[in-house]
Design a protein around this motif. Structure first.
Motif, short mmCIF file in Angstrom:
data_model
loop_
_atom_site.label_atom_id
_atom_site.label_comp_id
_atom_site.label_asym_id
_atom_site.label_seq_id
_atom_site.Cartn_x
_atom_site.Cartn_y
_atom_site.Cartn_z
N GLU A 71 3.47 9.54 58.68
CA GLU A 71 3.29 8.68 57.68
C GLU A 71 4.17 9.63 56.47
O GLU A 71 3.95 10.63 56.24
CB GLU A 71 1.87 8.84 56.95
CG GLU A 71 1.11 7.78 57.69
CD GLU A 71 -0.44 7.56 57.10
OE1 GLU A 71 -1.33 7.09 57.92
OE2 GLU A 71 -0.51 8.10 56.01
N LEU A 72 4.88 8.68 55.64
CA LEU A 72 5.86 9.27 54.77
C LEU A 72 5.43 8.70 53.26
O LEU A 72 5.41 7.36 53.30
CB LEU A 72 7.34 9.07 54.98
CG LEU A 72 7.90 9.28 56.46
CD1 LEU A 72 9.42 8.98 56.36
CD2 LEU A 72 7.64 10.88 56.72
N THR A 73 5.44 9.43 52.47
CA THR A 73 5.18 8.86 50.89
C THR A 73 6.35 8.88 50.26
O THR A 73 7.13 10.10 50.06
CB THR A 73 4.05 9.45 50.14
OG1 THR A 73 2.67 9.44 50.81
CG2 THR A 73 3.82 8.69 48.76
N VAL A 74 6.90 7.92 49.72
CA VAL A 74 8.11 7.78 49.22
C VAL A 74 8.11 7.37 47.86
O VAL A 74 7.87 6.33 47.58
CB VAL A 74 9.15 6.77 50.04
CG1 VAL A 74 10.45 6.71 49.49
CG2 VAL A 74 9.08 7.26 51.43
N GLN A 75 8.56 8.26 46.89
CA GLN A 75 8.76 7.92 45.44
C GLN A 75 10.20 7.31 45.22
O GLN A 75 11.27 7.80 45.71
CB GLN A 75 8.74 9.32 44.84
CG GLN A 75 8.94 9.00 43.16
CD GLN A 75 7.54 8.80 42.53
OE1 GLN A 75 6.45 9.39 42.81
NE2 GLN A 75 7.56 7.71 41.62
N GLN A 76 9.93 5.94 44.67
CA GLN A 76 11.29 5.32 44.73
C GLN A 76 12.05 6.04 43.07
O GLN A 76 11.65 6.49 42.10
CB GLN A 76 10.89 4.18 43.81
CG GLN A 76 12.43 3.21 43.72
CD GLN A 76 12.41 1.52 44.06
OE1 GLN A 76 11.18 1.26 44.34
NE2 GLN A 76 13.31 0.88 43.86
N VAL A 77 13.59 6.48 43.74
CA VAL A 77 14.23 6.94 42.61
C VAL A 77 15.23 6.02 42.29
O VAL A 77 15.81 5.29 43.10
CB VAL A 77 15.39 7.99 43.38
CG1 VAL A 77 16.24 8.62 42.64
CG2 VAL A 77 14.26 9.30 43.99
N ILE A 78 15.35 5.81 40.72
CA ILE A 78 15.90 4.26 40.36
C ILE A 78 17.34 4.04 40.82
O ILE A 78 17.79 3.43 41.34
CB ILE A 78 15.70 4.52 38.70
CG1 ILE A 78 14.36 4.60 37.96
CG2 ILE A 78 16.78 3.37 38.25
CD1 ILE A 78 13.67 3.37 38.64
N ASP A 79 18.15 5.23 40.69
CA ASP A 79 19.58 5.04 41.37
C ASP A 79 19.67 5.51 42.79
O ASP A 79 20.84 5.83 43.19
CB ASP A 79 20.30 6.11 40.31
CG ASP A 79 20.41 5.53 38.79
OD1 ASP A 79 20.18 4.25 38.74
OD2 ASP A 79 20.52 6.24 38.10
#
Lengths: 234, 88
Positions: A71-79
């Motif tokens: 399981e990976l938790t991914v924080q969206q990076v805008i660019d």
């Protein structure tokens, strides 16, 4: 386990997205089916590789959030080049490539007995959460303290899980964009960490500047550098 | 402040496709200043065609790794020794 045997070289594996869970407005947990996944240690990461139809390929490292399974938790990076695809485009049943588990240094072993201080900046909570979960799975009585710096309460990943009382785990939040703009400081670490004389194992994960600040504070408070393990994500 | 390095932890995958042991837990000795660190604690600069690992003490280049479609270039000139933990 992984340390006693020579595990062999890493190679890319095909992983299939099995489930998606929203954590915050901008962070999601992705659970993957990975055939023959060996067990991993909390704190380890995987490299994810995406390849476009024209052959262009790019890769990023993501910490494993789970005690078992991928399981990976991914924080969206805008660019970002990879995180928007993982957070917004990839659908259940679709494949990616990954390799791992990677890294035997930034890990907590259930056989370790020293008190543990975890300091997270933003999505730096992910590998530290894997340690908290592993502690629970093995019913360890090693005392843990977590200092978690996030912009606002709405940016706290795993908020519900961290709110549930857990014996031997103390959680303290530092909110940096709430009523006043502030950063984590000496007082936070001094009050909510462990005294250096307890010789805790310290794990610090977050953006480079955050990790620098916290590592400097810990050294200034008398913690031995070899007990301070860091993972910066640039 | 334009520090944009990450930790040697990030070398785990790229070195893991070359070596059968986890080199990030090895201790490296800097050829420039003699300081020892776990490879996982080197400062890694990755915004480049390859990976450049520098000494946290003196900033000298300890290790460089470039992956091409057909091979890997590993430059260890800045590293006197690598002590790799191995059980008998």
């Amino acid at each position: 386990m992984a340390r006693t045997a020579v595990p062999g070289r890493l190679s890319w594996r095909r992983a299939t997205l099995a489930a998606i869970r929203d954590e915050t407005a901008t962070a999601r947990t992705l659970a993957f089916d990975v055939p023959d996944w060996p067990s991993h240690m909390p704190g380890q990461h995987v490299d994810v590789r995406l390849t476009a139809e024209d052959g262009y390929s790019t890769q990023r490292s993501y910490s494993l959030a789970s005690a078992d399974g991928v399981e990976l938790t991914v924080q969206q990076v805008i660019d970002g080049e990879v995180s928007p695809y993982l957070v917004s485009v990839l659908k259940v049943g679709e494949p990616i490539e990954l390799r791992g588990p990677v890294g035997g240094w930034f890990v907590w072993r259930p056989t370790d007995t020293a008190p543990v201080l975890l300091v997270a900046g933003g999505s730096g909570i992910v590998p530290l959460m894997a340690m908290i979960r592993a502690r629970r799975v093995v019913a360890s009585r090693v005392p843990f303290r977590l200092i978690y710096s996030a912009r606002t309460p709405g940016d706290v990943i795993y908020a519900d899980e961290l709110r549930r009382p857990a014996g031997g785990l103390d959680v303290h939040y530092v909110f940096t964009r709430e009523t006043v703009r502030r950063h984590i400081g000496v007082a936070d670490v001094n009050t909510h960490g462990w005294p250096a004389s307890f010789e805790p194992d310290c794990f610090v994960c977050g953006p480079t500047g955050f990790v620098e600040t916290v590592a400097d504070i810990l050294v200034a408070l008398g913690h031995q550098p070899r007990r301070i393990k860091t993972e910066r994500f640039g | 402040m334009s520090v944009s390095f990450i930790d040697g932890n990030a070398l785990g995958g790229p070195l893991g496709e070359i070596f059968a042991v986890d080199v990030t837990v090895a201790t490296s000795r800097c050829a420039s200043c003699g300081r020892t660190d776990p490879v996982a604690a080197l400062h890694v600069y990755d915004k480049a065609p390859g990976l450049v690992a520098r000494c946290p003490g003196c900033d000298a280049v300890v290790m460089r790794l470039v992956r091409t479609p057909t091979g890997a270039w590993l430059d260890l000139r800045g590293c006197v020794t690598l002590r790799i933990p191995l059980p008998l």
